[in-house]
Design a protein around this motif. Structure first.
Motif, mmCIF file in Angstrom:
data_model
loop_
_atom_site.group_PDB
_atom_site.id
_atom_site.type_symbol
_atom_site.label_atom_id
_atom_site.label_comp_id
_atom_site.label_asym_id
_atom_site.label_seq_id
_atom_site.Cartn_x
_atom_site.Cartn_y
_atom_site.Cartn_z
ATOM 1 N N TYR A 31 0.815 -1.219 0.000
ATOM 2 C CA TYR A 31 0.000 0.000 0.000
ATOM 3 C C TYR A 31 0.848 1.269 0.000
ATOM 4 O O TYR A 31 0.336 2.358 0.203
ATOM 5 N N ASN A 32 2.150 1.109 -0.219
ATOM 6 C CA ASN A 32 3.068 2.250 -0.334
ATOM 7 C C ASN A 32 2.924 3.204 0.857
ATOM 8 O O ASN A 32 2.730 4.401 0.696
ATOM 9 N N VAL A 33 3.015 2.633 2.050
ATOM 10 C CA VAL A 33 2.861 3.387 3.291
ATOM 11 C C VAL A 33 4.240 3.601 3.914
ATOM 12 O O VAL A 33 5.030 2.668 4.007
ATOM 13 N N LYS A 34 4.517 4.804 4.319
ATOM 14 C CA LYS A 34 5.813 5.120 4.927
ATOM 15 C C LYS A 34 5.776 4.990 6.447
ATOM 16 O O LYS A 34 6.766 4.673 7.081
ATOM 17 N N ASP A 35 4.618 5.265 7.046
ATOM 18 C CA ASP A 35 4.477 5.250 8.494
ATOM 19 C C ASP A 35 4.124 3.842 8.972
ATOM 20 O O ASP A 35 3.115 3.267 8.554
ATOM 21 N N ARG A 36 4.964 3.283 9.832
ATOM 22 C CA ARG A 36 4.772 1.907 10.288
ATOM 23 C C ARG A 36 3.455 1.730 11.062
ATOM 24 O O ARG A 36 2.792 0.703 10.939
ATOM 25 N N ALA A 37 3.081 2.726 11.847
ATOM 26 C CA ALA A 37 1.834 2.630 12.606
ATOM 27 C C ALA A 37 0.627 2.582 11.665
ATOM 28 O O ALA A 37 -0.329 1.829 11.897
ATOM 29 N N CYS A 38 0.687 3.346 10.600
ATOM 30 C CA CYS A 38 -0.386 3.340 9.602
ATOM 31 C C CYS A 38 -0.427 1.974 8.899
ATOM 32 O O CYS A 38 -1.503 1.417 8.678
ATOM 33 N N ALA A 39 0.739 1.432 8.579
ATOM 34 C CA ALA A 39 0.807 0.120 7.932
ATOM 35 C C ALA A 39 0.241 -0.959 8.851
ATOM 36 O O ALA A 39 -0.473 -1.862 8.394
ATOM 37 N N ARG A 40 0.529 -0.855 10.139
ATOM 38 C CA ARG A 40 0.001 -1.828 11.108
ATOM 39 C C ARG A 40 -1.530 -1.762 11.138
ATOM 40 O O ARG A 40 -2.208 -2.797 11.173
ATOM 41 N N HIS A 41 -2.077 -0.560 11.084
ATOM 42 C CA HIS A 41 -3.534 -0.389 11.075
ATOM 43 C C HIS A 41 -4.143 -0.980 9.794
ATOM 44 O O HIS A 41 -5.148 -1.701 9.850
ATOM 45 N N ILE A 42 -3.537 -0.683 8.663
ATOM 46 C CA ILE A 42 -4.020 -1.226 7.385
ATOM 47 C C ILE A 42 -3.987 -2.752 7.421
ATOM 48 O O ILE A 42 -4.948 -3.420 7.020
ATOM 49 N N ALA A 43 -2.878 -3.306 7.907
ATOM 50 C CA ALA A 43 -2.740 -4.765 7.967
ATOM 51 C C ALA A 43 -3.837 -5.379 8.833
ATOM 52 O O ALA A 43 -4.461 -6.374 8.453
ATOM 53 N N ALA A 44 -4.089 -4.778 9.989
ATOM 54 C CA ALA A 44 -5.127 -5.301 10.886
ATOM 55 C C ALA A 44 -6.494 -5.259 10.218
ATOM 56 O O ALA A 44 -7.284 -6.215 10.343
ATOM 57 N N GLN A 45 -6.776 -4.185 9.506
ATOM 58 C CA GLN A 45 -8.057 -4.067 8.809
ATOM 59 C C GLN A 45 -8.167 -5.091 7.682
ATOM 60 O O GLN A 45 -9.217 -5.722 7.500
ATOM 61 N N LYS A 46 -7.115 -5.247 6.910
ATOM 62 C CA LYS A 46 -7.144 -6.179 5.777
ATOM 63 C C LYS A 46 -7.328 -7.621 6.241
ATOM 64 O O LYS A 46 -8.004 -8.407 5.585
ATOM 65 N N LEU A 47 -6.727 -7.966 7.378
ATOM 66 C CA LEU A 47 -6.821 -9.342 7.868
ATOM 67 C C LEU A 47 -8.215 -9.688 8.389
ATOM 68 O O LEU A 47 -8.498 -10.855 8.655
ATOM 69 N N LYS A 48 -9.088 -8.715 8.504
ATOM 70 C CA LYS A 48 -10.471 -8.950 8.924
ATOM 71 C C LYS A 48 -11.412 -9.203 7.744
ATOM 72 O O LYS A 48 -12.531 -9.654 7.931
ATOM 73 N N ILE A 49 -10.965 -8.916 6.536
ATOM 74 C CA ILE A 49 -11.815 -9.032 5.341
ATOM 75 C C ILE A 49 -11.933 -10.508 4.936
ATOM 76 O O ILE A 49 -10.919 -11.174 4.700
#
Length: 75
Positions: A31-49
């Motif tokens: 997702y071309n994310v630079k901020d690790r905290a943002c990437a962690r949030h995206i990952a958590a959301q994606k793993l719920k789909i």
């Protein structure tokens, strides 16, 4: 969307997750994310789909990845 119902980024996320074993790293890359905290949030959301969960389960089976083999790699 791809024939599997996944977007290109979701497909890349799954491939990177299998490759690295780390959902945050997979999200950073996919997702071309630079901020690790943002990437962690995206990952958590994606793993719920549900379609991503299903694709991950299929990928685990395809690559013969079980909880025991994954723990074996970590040792």
């Amino acid at each position: 969307m791809l024939p599997s119902g996944l977007t290109i980024k979701e497909s890349k996320f799954i491939k990177k997750l299998i490759e690295t074993g780390n959902a945050t790293t997979a999200a950073e890359s996919s997702y071309n994310v630079k901020d690790r905290a943002c990437a962690r949030h995206i990952a958590a959301q994606k793993l719920k789909i549900p379609r991503i969960k299903e694709a991950l389960n299929k990928a685990f089976v395809k690559h013969n990845l079980t909880p025991d083999t994954i723990v074996g790699y970590l040792k």
